[in-house]
Design an enzyme around this catalytic site. Structure first.
Site, PDB file in Angstrom:
ATOM      1  N   SER B 131       0.790  -1.229   0.000  1.00 53.79           N
ATOM      2  CA  SER B 131       0.000   0.000   0.000  1.00 53.79           C
ATOM      3  C   SER B 131       0.826   1.284   0.000  1.00 53.79           C
ATOM      4  O   SER B 131       0.300   2.339  -0.307  1.00 53.79           O
ATOM      5  CB  SER B 131      -0.955   0.003   1.197  1.00 53.79           C
ATOM      6  N   LYS B 168      -0.757   4.405   5.905  1.00 54.16           N
ATOM      7  CA  LYS B 168      -1.452   5.289   4.981  1.00 54.16           C
ATOM      8  C   LYS B 168      -0.827   6.676   5.085  1.00 54.16           C
ATOM      9  O   LYS B 168      -0.145   6.995   6.054  1.00 54.16           O
ATOM     10  CB  LYS B 168      -2.941   5.388   5.357  1.00 54.16           C
TER      11      LYS B 168
END
Lengths: 209, 209
Positions: B131, B168
């Site tokens: 990610s 993130k």
DNA sequence: CAAAGTACTATACAAATGTTTAGTATAGAG
DNA sequence: CTCTATACTAAACATTTGTATAGTACTTTG
């Protein structure tokens, strides 16, 4: 003075006194040395305190041995799981580890990060330029390289090109070795001649701001 | 066996023997203990070797004291410029630093890598998934995060989403905060609600193979 | 209220330990 | 060839050191 959980003030003082010896690289004090430091007139007083510390799990007494107080590691400072890697600037020639005049400091590295290289000559460099962006190595990152590890195809290596250190990938084409920059901007293949590989990169460190 | 610069093989062996005691939290060995370990039949042999080590600057002998061999720091291990950061697995809730049952070990990190965060609660995580490839953070990297640092726009954060930790980027759009994956595969914007930011990533460690 | 823990003093002894003196043997440097 | 350094053996001695026994006094815990 602060106190350590489960210990009395006196016991905390004694434990800190023991830890001081260790920090200084010395053997544990004798009971008479402890007694003298705290002004006790009998070694038994010191012995009793250390006995209490043993019951509470902070030290271990090796019966009969002089200075036989072993400090049990409270998860810190005891197990030395790091290596001090010298930080080098630009290294014009030779084995970087011997160029002490270019030493800029040291970087402590967890041994787990240098698996298999811990007994080799290591050095750290600050990455400049964008030549290795394709391998996710950026300007400002630190790399730790091993001067004693034989380079293999695909390894990121510290190479000396025109008197400057650069990071390149060791590539093989038609049986011959080349150095390759991992960036769309630099697509040159440099033949492996009259040039030195000074180390194989083992780990990368990045600080975020 | 490797040897330390300026020392004979025997002297290197003796020095390593002394260092072993220190690593284990014990007092230095006596000359008779050294002699026994190496098979010498006289304590004088051990004493002579330690004397040589003293002349070469590796140890200091405290005359008369039992186990009076002090290890002089050869620039390493003594000055503690590292922090032991707990390595945590997946942390379902709460402040990660208090979840001792999820502690998998510790990672020693040079304080220079954690500038400004050294007194905060820190934890380390192994990166899984892709990610954050857009920020050059890959599967298998280690990240060290600060649980006490207020997150800012653009920071890489450890967030708890559906009971799982993920990395993130904290983004802002029209005055509202979102979490954004840095990968072409994951383009979702996650609103910052009913979800926890567990820490701000301060540094990244990668081991090369 | 009694027992256990803390916090010491005082004296003494056997064993552990640093140190010394006197050697032997080998290897390398100037 | 001599001097220095390395690498040990052997025996002995004065301290240092852990430990033991016997107390005193105060505090905390069950």
């Amino acid at each position: 003075m602060f106190s350590i959980e489960g210990l009395t003030l006196r016991q905390t003082e004694i434990l800190e006194f023991l830890r001081k010896f260790r920090r200084e690289g010395k053997s544990a004090p004798t009971y008479r040395e402890i007694a003298k430091h705290f002004g006790f007139k009998s070694p038994k007083a010191a012995s009793d305190h250390v006995h209490a510390l043993e019951k509470k799990g902070y030290v271990r007494r090796h019966g009969g041995r002089s200075r036989g107080i072993e400090l049990l590691s409270p998860k810190d400072t005891l197990t030395d799981n790091t290596i001090s890697v010298p930080i080098l600037g630009n290294i014009p020639a030779g084995y970087p580890a011997e160029q002490t005049e270019h030493r800029l400091g040291t970087l402590a590295v967890d041994k787990a990060m240098l698996d298999g290289s811990t007994r080799h000559r290591l050095f750290a460099l600050l990455v400049s330029g964008e030549s290795m962006e394709g391998r996710s190595i950026h300007e400002g990152d630190w790399v730790v390289a091993d001067a004693d590890l034989p380079p293999h195809e695909g390894d990121v290596v510290v190479a000396l090109i025109d008197g400057e250190n650069t990071l390149k990938t060791l590539a093989k084409q038609e049986g011959r070795f080349f150095l390759k920059a991992e960036s769309p901007k630099y697509s040159d293949l440099i033949p492996l001649k009259e040039m030195m590989i000074q180390g194989v990169v083992r780990s990368i460190f990045r600080r975020m701001y």
